[in-house]
Design a protein around this motif. Structure first.
Motif, PDB file in Angstrom:
ATOM      1  N   THR A  91      42.766  41.150  38.609  1.00  0.00           N
ATOM      2  CA  THR A  91      41.774  40.768  39.629  1.00  0.00           C
ATOM      3  C   THR A  91      41.895  39.292  39.999  1.00  0.00           C
ATOM      4  O   THR A  91      41.674  38.933  41.161  1.00  0.00           O
ATOM      5  N   GLU A  95      42.494  38.486  43.904  1.00  0.00           N
ATOM      6  CA  GLU A  95      41.579  37.631  44.667  1.00  0.00           C
ATOM      7  C   GLU A  95      42.276  36.361  45.160  1.00  0.00           C
ATOM      8  O   GLU A  95      41.878  35.789  46.172  1.00  0.00           O
ATOM      9  N   ARG A  96      43.313  35.949  44.473  1.00  0.00           N
ATOM     10  CA  ARG A  96      44.090  34.781  44.905  1.00  0.00           C
ATOM     11  C   ARG A  96      44.929  35.102  46.145  1.00  0.00           C
ATOM     12  O   ARG A  96      45.202  34.229  46.961  1.00  0.00           O
ATOM     13  N   SER A  99      41.162  37.416  50.639  1.00  0.00           N
ATOM     14  CA  SER A  99      39.703  37.357  50.523  1.00  0.00           C
ATOM     15  C   SER A  99      39.080  38.719  50.822  1.00  0.00           C
ATOM     16  O   SER A  99      37.926  38.963  50.503  1.00  0.00           O
ATOM     17  N   SER A 100      39.840  39.614  51.451  1.00  0.00           N
ATOM     18  CA  SER A 100      39.324  40.962  51.713  1.00  0.00           C
ATOM     19  C   SER A 100      40.145  41.953  50.879  1.00  0.00           C
ATOM     20  O   SER A 100      41.285  42.282  51.198  1.00  0.00           O
ATOM     21  N   LEU A 101      39.542  42.384  49.782  1.00  0.00           N
ATOM     22  CA  LEU A 101      40.255  43.211  48.808  1.00  0.00           C
ATOM     23  C   LEU A 101      40.556  44.604  49.347  1.00  0.00           C
ATOM     24  O   LEU A 101      39.668  45.253  49.903  1.00  0.00           O
TER      25      LEU A 101
END
Length: 186
Positions: A91, A95-96, A99-101
């Protein structure tokens, strides 16, 4: 579609509640799927099949490190095996990257996954895309590679979907071209 090796069977069956019974079931019927607990020997990242097949192809072609992978044809899901307790690393890098998973499900402690038998046939519901051949070696790059491939594959499929919406027919693509300017060379 791949087949498990004897060492792969030993490693994977160790995750069963009763490893000896699991090995016996597979010895009697090598096509039979088995429900195994996640979180002790491995975790699984599950995605929808279209995204999973793109990820699998991207990981394979690029030579990025990844472990066993399974497909459930009926549920249309693909699962990628990671070392146990990889959630935090996965995760973090996911997330790196964005910004939109993208949509995914992480199966760790207190979850389970259905795996194919050692020798599934091409029309079986559960199949190995990449079967375990032995106990996977710990590799800290696997969760990083999987997070990177997930984001890249989701972005590519989103672009392809936008293309299909913008240009549903060849005429729509031609109509979108700028008008040619005619210059007078005279």
């Amino acid at each position: 579609m791949q087949r498990m090796t004897r060492r792969g069977i030993e490693w994977l069956s160790a995750a069963a509640d009763n490893p000896a019974e699991c090995r016996q079931v597979w010895a009697d019927d090598p096509r039979r799927p088995c429900l195994l607990s996640t979180g002790r020997f491995f975790d699984v990242v599950a995605v929808e099949q279209r995204l999973g097949m793109e990820m699998f192809d991207r990981l394979r072609r690029s030579g990025m490190p990844f472990g066993p992978s399974v497909v459930d044809r009926k549920a249309q899901r693909v699962g990628f095996f990671l070392g146990s307790e990889s959630r935090e690393t996965f995760t973090f890098y996911l997330e790196r990257e964005t910004s939109s998973l993208p949509p995914y499900r992480y199966l760790g402690q207190d979850c389970a996954v259905v795996v194919p038998g050692p020798i599934p046939l091409s029309d079986d519901r559960y199949q190995w895309l990449r079967a375990p051949t032995r106990r996977p070696e710990a590799n800290p790059l696997r969760p990083v590679a999987l997070a990177t491939a997930l984001v890249a594959s989701a972005e590519l499929l989103a672009r392809i979907d936008r293309f299909d919406e913008q240009y549903p027919t060849p005429y729509a693509a031609v109509a979108a071209l700028p008008e040619e300017t005619i210059t007078d060379a005279g």
